[in-house]
Design a protein around this motif. Structure first.
Motif, PDB file in Angstrom:
ATOM      1  N   VAL A 155     -33.652 -38.009 -16.905  1.00 25.13           N
ATOM      2  CA  VAL A 155     -33.683 -37.676 -15.484  1.00 25.13           C
ATOM      3  C   VAL A 155     -32.539 -38.428 -14.807  1.00 25.13           C
ATOM      4  O   VAL A 155     -32.416 -39.649 -14.943  1.00 25.13           O
ATOM      5  CB  VAL A 155     -35.032 -38.062 -14.838  1.00 25.13           C
ATOM      6  N   LYS A 156     -31.690 -37.658 -14.122  1.00 23.68           N
ATOM      7  CA  LYS A 156     -30.566 -38.263 -13.393  1.00 23.68           C
ATOM      8  C   LYS A 156     -30.891 -38.227 -11.911  1.00 23.68           C
ATOM      9  O   LYS A 156     -31.260 -37.179 -11.385  1.00 23.68           O
ATOM     10  CB  LYS A 156     -29.275 -37.489 -13.674  1.00 23.68           C
ATOM     11  N   VAL A 157     -30.777 -39.363 -11.259  1.00 27.08           N
ATOM     12  CA  VAL A 157     -31.179 -39.435  -9.855  1.00 27.08           C
ATOM     13  C   VAL A 157     -30.001 -39.832  -8.974  1.00 27.08           C
ATOM     14  O   VAL A 157     -29.327 -40.835  -9.236  1.00 27.08           O
ATOM     15  CB  VAL A 157     -32.316 -40.468  -9.647  1.00 27.08           C
ATOM     16  N   ASP A 158     -29.759 -39.033  -7.952  1.00 31.33           N
ATOM     17  CA  ASP A 158     -28.829 -39.425  -6.896  1.00 31.33           C
ATOM     18  C   ASP A 158     -29.589 -40.368  -5.979  1.00 31.33           C
ATOM     19  O   ASP A 158     -30.450 -39.944  -5.213  1.00 31.33           O
ATOM     20  CB  ASP A 158     -28.359 -38.170  -6.144  1.00 31.33           C
ATOM     21  N   MET A 159     -29.277 -41.650  -6.086  1.00 32.86           N
ATOM     22  CA  MET A 159     -30.027 -42.686  -5.371  1.00 32.86           C
ATOM     23  C   MET A 159     -29.468 -42.945  -3.976  1.00 32.86           C
ATOM     24  O   MET A 159     -29.965 -43.819  -3.263  1.00 32.86           O
ATOM     25  CB  MET A 159     -29.999 -43.989  -6.174  1.00 32.86           C
ATOM     26  N   GLY A 160     -28.401 -42.243  -3.621  1.00 38.01           N
ATOM     27  CA  GLY A 160     -27.840 -42.410  -2.275  1.00 38.01           C
ATOM     28  C   GLY A 160     -26.876 -43.585  -2.189  1.00 38.01           C
ATOM     29  O   GLY A 160     -26.442 -44.127  -3.203  1.00 38.01           O
ATOM     30  N   LEU A 161     -26.576 -43.961  -0.964  1.00 38.71           N
ATOM     31  CA  LEU A 161     -25.598 -45.031  -0.715  1.00 38.71           C
ATOM     32  C   LEU A 161     -26.284 -46.391  -0.745  1.00 38.71           C
ATOM     33  O   LEU A 161     -27.358 -46.546  -0.160  1.00 38.71           O
ATOM     34  CB  LEU A 161     -24.955 -44.837   0.658  1.00 38.71           C
TER      35      LEU A 161
END
Ligand code: ZDP
Length: 299
Positions: free
Chosen positions: A138-144
């Motif tokens: 699972v690849k997560v865009d965790m934000g800034l």
């Protein structure tokens, strides 16, 4: 009425997942969550996660209670588990999960290789976007990452300053710490040997230090190579855990800020590895790792 739950873990950071899609209020109280997380008198977990209806145009909302009943803004390992849970609930997981060593990617929900499943999840830390990849990771865009003292929050520097290599007195020692928020607060210390840290006694003293008005998650990092970090963590509200996704992200960011590591690295946690990237292009942090279903039951 019986409440169904499913237990998942991300690298041994384990959670009780609750299908809360029919109400925007969690079906359990923090007190009930504390009981369920108890490893002797309950199910046993580091936290309880609720899959709620989406808000502000997102697919779903995630809320989480730590094992002490407090509510963090975000949870990196938890959101990977949530993505797997949602794929299971929606019948999108095309492969059954078995019980094995926990290392095989075949136990993760495997989406159609042509169309990886992506969810937009509303959290107290903003919109986070996990994607179930065809290899089971699972690849997560965790934000800034948020770097200003006022955003973390900590009073180790004035509110609009970054907190890099600041000195902090804890347990009779002076530590050089760097602070990063991934929506939730982290204090990172680079050490020669993570195995030598008495986490059990030092961790709580960081967590409750007056420098951190919202308490703090505490990571100790050993730089093995510029692209390989070893981490041990004391989590706010949960204590020693086998892994912390937001902590791994915050630690990579701290490593870049202090010039100790590359923007892409493997972070080895007691429960296994995470791949973390702080993108030069969009400045967002991407975390890739596993999420496994363990068992289901009824309360
Ligand atoms: O910020 C906190 O209070 C954490 N204990 C929340 C949980 C973080 C987590 N371990 C993670 O992987 O980011 C779930």
């Amino acid at each position: 009425m019986a409440i169904e739950f499913t237990k998942y873990h991300g690298l041994g950071n384990d959670f009780i997942l609750i299908d809360n899609r029919s109400s925007s209020v969690p079906v359990l109280t923090p007190e009930q969550a504390i009981k369920l997380c108890d490893r002797h008198f309950g199910i046993g977990a580091d936290g309880v996660i609720f899959a709620l209806p989406g808000e502000n145009g997102t697919d779903y909302t995630m809320r989480i209670f730590n094992s002490d009943g407090s509510e963090p803004e975000m949870c990196g390992n938890g959101i990977r588990c949530l993505a797997g849970f949602l794929a299971d609930l929606e019948g999108l997981a095309t492969r059954d999960w078995g019980l094995g060593t926990g290392k095989e990617s075949s136990q993760s929900p495997i989406p159609n290789p042509q169309s990886p499943i992506t969810y937009r999840i509303h959290t107290l830390a903003g919109v986070i976007t996990p994607q179930l990849k065809s290899d089971g990771q699972v690849k997560v865009d965790m934000g800034l990452p948020r770097l200003l003292a006022g955003e973390i929050p900590t009073n180790l520097a004035s509110a609009e300053k970054k907190v890099i290599n600041e000195l902090l007195e804890v347990a009779g020692q002076t530590w050089k710490v760097t602070c990063v928020s991934m929506g939730n607060p982290h204090c990172i210390t680079f050490v020669e040997d993570v195995a030598a840290i008495s986490l059990e006694s030092i961790g709580p003293q960081f967590e409750h230090h007056p420098a951190f008005p919202q308490r703090i998650n505490t990571e100790f990092i050993q730089v093995v190579r510029r692209d390989y970090l070893k981490m041990r963590v004391w989590e706010r509200g949960a204590g020693i855990t086998l892994a912390c996704g937001t902590g791994a992200c915050a630690s990579l960011v701290a490593g870049v800020l202090t010039g100790k590591c590359d923007r892409t690295a493997t972070v080895e946690l007691p429960g296994g590895p995470l791949q973390i990237e702080w993108s030069e292009i969009d400045q967002r942090v991407y975390m890739t790792g596993q999420a496994e279903r363990v068992f289901s039951g009824k309360l």
